[in-house]
Design a protein around this motif. Sequence first.
Motif, mmCIF file in Angstrom:
data_model
loop_
_atom_site.group_PDB
_atom_site.id
_atom_site.type_symbol
_atom_site.label_atom_id
_atom_site.label_comp_id
_atom_site.label_asym_id
_atom_site.label_seq_id
_atom_site.Cartn_x
_atom_site.Cartn_y
_atom_site.Cartn_z
ATOM 1 N N ASN A 142 4.703 -14.150 -13.540
ATOM 2 C CA ASN A 142 6.584 -14.434 -13.594
ATOM 3 C C ASN A 142 6.780 -13.433 -14.895
ATOM 4 O O ASN A 142 6.627 -13.469 -15.862
ATOM 5 N N GLY A 143 7.667 -12.439 -14.430
ATOM 6 C CA GLY A 143 8.307 -11.364 -15.473
ATOM 7 C C GLY A 143 7.420 -10.388 -15.574
ATOM 8 O O GLY A 143 8.010 -9.496 -16.487
ATOM 9 N N GLY A 144 6.309 -10.438 -14.943
ATOM 10 C CA GLY A 144 5.311 -9.173 -15.461
ATOM 11 C C GLY A 144 5.177 -8.135 -14.125
ATOM 12 O O GLY A 144 5.618 -8.444 -13.109
ATOM 13 N N SER A 145 4.375 -7.198 -14.314
ATOM 14 C CA SER A 145 4.036 -6.219 -13.098
ATOM 15 C C SER A 145 2.882 -6.731 -12.655
ATOM 16 O O SER A 145 1.993 -7.559 -13.022
ATOM 17 N N PRO A 146 2.406 -6.465 -11.318
ATOM 18 C CA PRO A 146 1.626 -6.875 -10.457
ATOM 19 C C PRO A 146 0.053 -6.128 -10.935
ATOM 20 O O PRO A 146 0.227 -5.152 -11.343
ATOM 21 N N ASN A 147 -0.807 -7.012 -10.691
ATOM 22 C CA ASN A 147 -2.313 -6.532 -10.635
ATOM 23 C C ASN A 147 -2.821 -6.493 -9.281
ATOM 24 O O ASN A 147 -2.884 -7.543 -8.575
ATOM 25 N N TYR A 148 -3.762 -5.500 -9.086
ATOM 26 C CA TYR A 148 -4.327 -5.490 -7.851
ATOM 27 C C TYR A 148 -6.007 -5.079 -8.338
ATOM 28 O O TYR A 148 -5.974 -4.347 -9.230
ATOM 29 N N ALA A 149 -6.701 -5.256 -7.083
ATOM 30 C CA ALA A 149 -7.986 -4.882 -7.148
ATOM 31 C C ALA A 149 -7.825 -3.546 -6.971
ATOM 32 O O ALA A 149 -7.162 -3.027 -6.108
ATOM 33 N N ASP A 150 -8.731 -2.713 -7.665
ATOM 34 C CA ASP A 150 -8.791 -1.214 -7.744
ATOM 35 C C ASP A 150 -8.795 -0.618 -6.184
ATOM 36 O O ASP A 150 -8.021 0.461 -6.078
ATOM 37 N N SER A 151 -9.389 -1.232 -5.469
ATOM 38 C CA SER A 151 -9.729 -0.585 -4.091
ATOM 39 C C SER A 151 -8.620 -1.116 -3.071
ATOM 40 O O SER A 151 -8.502 -0.218 -2.178
ATOM 41 N N LEU A 152 -7.685 -1.723 -3.434
ATOM 42 C CA LEU A 152 -6.505 -2.296 -2.653
ATOM 43 C C LEU A 152 -5.205 -1.799 -2.788
ATOM 44 O O LEU A 152 -4.335 -1.869 -2.114
ATOM 45 N N LYS A 153 -5.123 -1.394 -4.120
ATOM 46 C CA LYS A 153 -3.589 -0.997 -4.663
ATOM 47 C C LYS A 153 -2.875 -0.178 -4.060
ATOM 48 O O LYS A 153 -1.773 -0.001 -4.071
ATOM 49 N N ASP A 154 -3.662 0.706 -3.206
ATOM 50 C CA ASP A 154 -2.807 1.874 -2.494
ATOM 51 C C ASP A 154 -2.395 1.187 -1.055
ATOM 52 O O ASP A 154 -1.570 1.919 -0.686
ATOM 53 N N ARG A 155 -3.062 0.035 -0.754
ATOM 54 C CA ARG A 155 -2.670 -0.289 0.687
ATOM 55 C C ARG A 155 -1.857 -1.834 0.609
ATOM 56 O O ARG A 155 -1.213 -2.185 1.537
ATOM 57 N N PHE A 156 -2.026 -2.383 -0.528
ATOM 58 C CA PHE A 156 -1.585 -3.746 -0.581
ATOM 59 C C PHE A 156 -0.352 -3.776 -1.509
ATOM 60 O O PHE A 156 -0.461 -3.056 -2.600
ATOM 61 N N THR A 157 0.612 -4.830 -1.235
ATOM 62 C CA THR A 157 1.716 -4.866 -1.956
ATOM 63 C C THR A 157 2.008 -6.336 -2.116
ATOM 64 O O THR A 157 2.164 -6.979 -1.227
ATOM 65 N N ILE A 158 1.981 -6.958 -3.510
ATOM 66 C CA ILE A 158 2.433 -8.126 -3.610
ATOM 67 C C ILE A 158 3.875 -8.309 -4.163
ATOM 68 O O ILE A 158 4.169 -7.605 -5.080
ATOM 69 N N SER A 159 4.617 -9.415 -3.841
ATOM 70 C CA SER A 159 5.792 -9.430 -4.351
ATOM 71 C C SER A 159 6.057 -11.047 -4.326
ATOM 72 O O SER A 159 5.457 -11.830 -3.452
ATOM 73 N N SER A 160 7.161 -11.239 -4.896
ATOM 74 C CA SER A 160 7.431 -12.935 -4.846
ATOM 75 C C SER A 160 8.787 -13.124 -5.153
ATOM 76 O O SER A 160 9.725 -12.300 -5.367
ATOM 77 N N ASP A 161 9.293 -14.236 -4.577
ATOM 78 C CA ASP A 161 10.853 -14.636 -4.583
ATOM 79 C C ASP A 161 10.627 -16.140 -5.138
ATOM 80 O O ASP A 161 10.302 -17.202 -4.727
ATOM 81 N N ASN A 162 10.926 -15.703 -6.681
ATOM 82 C CA ASN A 162 10.973 -17.103 -7.669
ATOM 83 C C ASN A 162 11.625 -18.299 -7.052
ATOM 84 O O ASN A 162 11.561 -19.398 -7.197
ATOM 85 N N ALA A 163 12.850 -17.853 -6.523
ATOM 86 C CA ALA A 163 13.904 -19.037 -5.917
ATOM 87 C C ALA A 163 13.367 -20.071 -4.993
ATOM 88 O O ALA A 163 13.796 -20.932 -4.810
ATOM 89 N N LYS A 164 12.429 -19.343 -4.208
ATOM 90 C CA LYS A 164 11.812 -19.800 -3.193
ATOM 91 C C LYS A 164 10.420 -20.266 -3.289
ATOM 92 O O LYS A 164 9.799 -20.937 -2.349
ATOM 93 N N ASN A 165 9.835 -20.085 -4.302
ATOM 94 C CA ASN A 165 8.568 -20.313 -4.884
ATOM 95 C C ASN A 165 7.654 -19.814 -3.910
ATOM 96 O O ASN A 165 6.496 -20.461 -3.239
ATOM 97 N N THR A 166 7.895 -18.550 -3.519
ATOM 98 C CA THR A 166 7.268 -17.896 -2.310
ATOM 99 C C THR A 166 6.540 -16.702 -2.759
ATOM 100 O O THR A 166 7.178 -15.853 -3.551
ATOM 101 N N VAL A 167 5.155 -16.428 -2.367
ATOM 102 C CA VAL A 167 4.709 -15.061 -2.578
ATOM 103 C C VAL A 167 4.532 -14.145 -1.305
ATOM 104 O O VAL A 167 3.920 -15.046 -0.395
ATOM 105 N N TYR A 168 4.334 -13.147 -1.291
ATOM 106 C CA TYR A 168 4.160 -12.195 -0.075
ATOM 107 C C TYR A 168 2.991 -11.310 -0.454
ATOM 108 O O TYR A 168 2.862 -10.988 -1.390
ATOM 109 N N GLN A 169 2.329 -10.910 0.713
ATOM 110 C CA GLN A 169 1.636 -9.654 0.382
ATOM 111 C C GLN A 169 1.616 -8.749 1.642
ATOM 112 O O GLN A 169 1.328 -9.386 2.726
ATOM 113 N N GLN A 170 2.041 -7.742 1.643
ATOM 114 C CA GLN A 170 2.132 -6.660 2.371
ATOM 115 C C GLN A 170 0.950 -5.850 2.424
ATOM 116 O O GLN A 170 0.428 -5.253 1.580
#
Length: 121
Positions: A53-81
């Motif tokens: 919360n309030g920070g930058s996302p961290n990724y497994a090195d092998s996935l960071k070019d293809r996967f994107t994590i995001s969140s909607d704190n108001a909905k307590n929901t996390v997404y992964q594209q």
Amino acid sequence: QVQLVESGGGLVQPGGSLRLSCAASGSIFSIYAMGWSRQAPGKERELVARIVNGGSPNYADSLKDRFTISSDNAKNTVYQQMNSLKPEDTAAYYCNIAWTGGRLDPTVRSWGRGTQVTVSS
């Protein structure tokens, strides 16, 4: 009691995309971090991505070019594209959150039941 409900998994062809969602509900005072891990058959569970919360996302090195994590704190929901999916991305994907039930309560980590992603032609 906290529940995590994952959705968005399924069968996709190589090169395709999926978007996973995970909604947390229950007696949550605050969520400190949200993330995704995955486990393929015969392999250990591995971190895919995490966002504090309030920070930058961290990724497994092998996935960071293809996967994107995001969140909607108001909905307590996390997404992964997930883009440009490969057969080796086939796994059960698990959502997890670090949360507290009150201002002075300890941080607890909870896991979802997982959603299956299969990448195959």
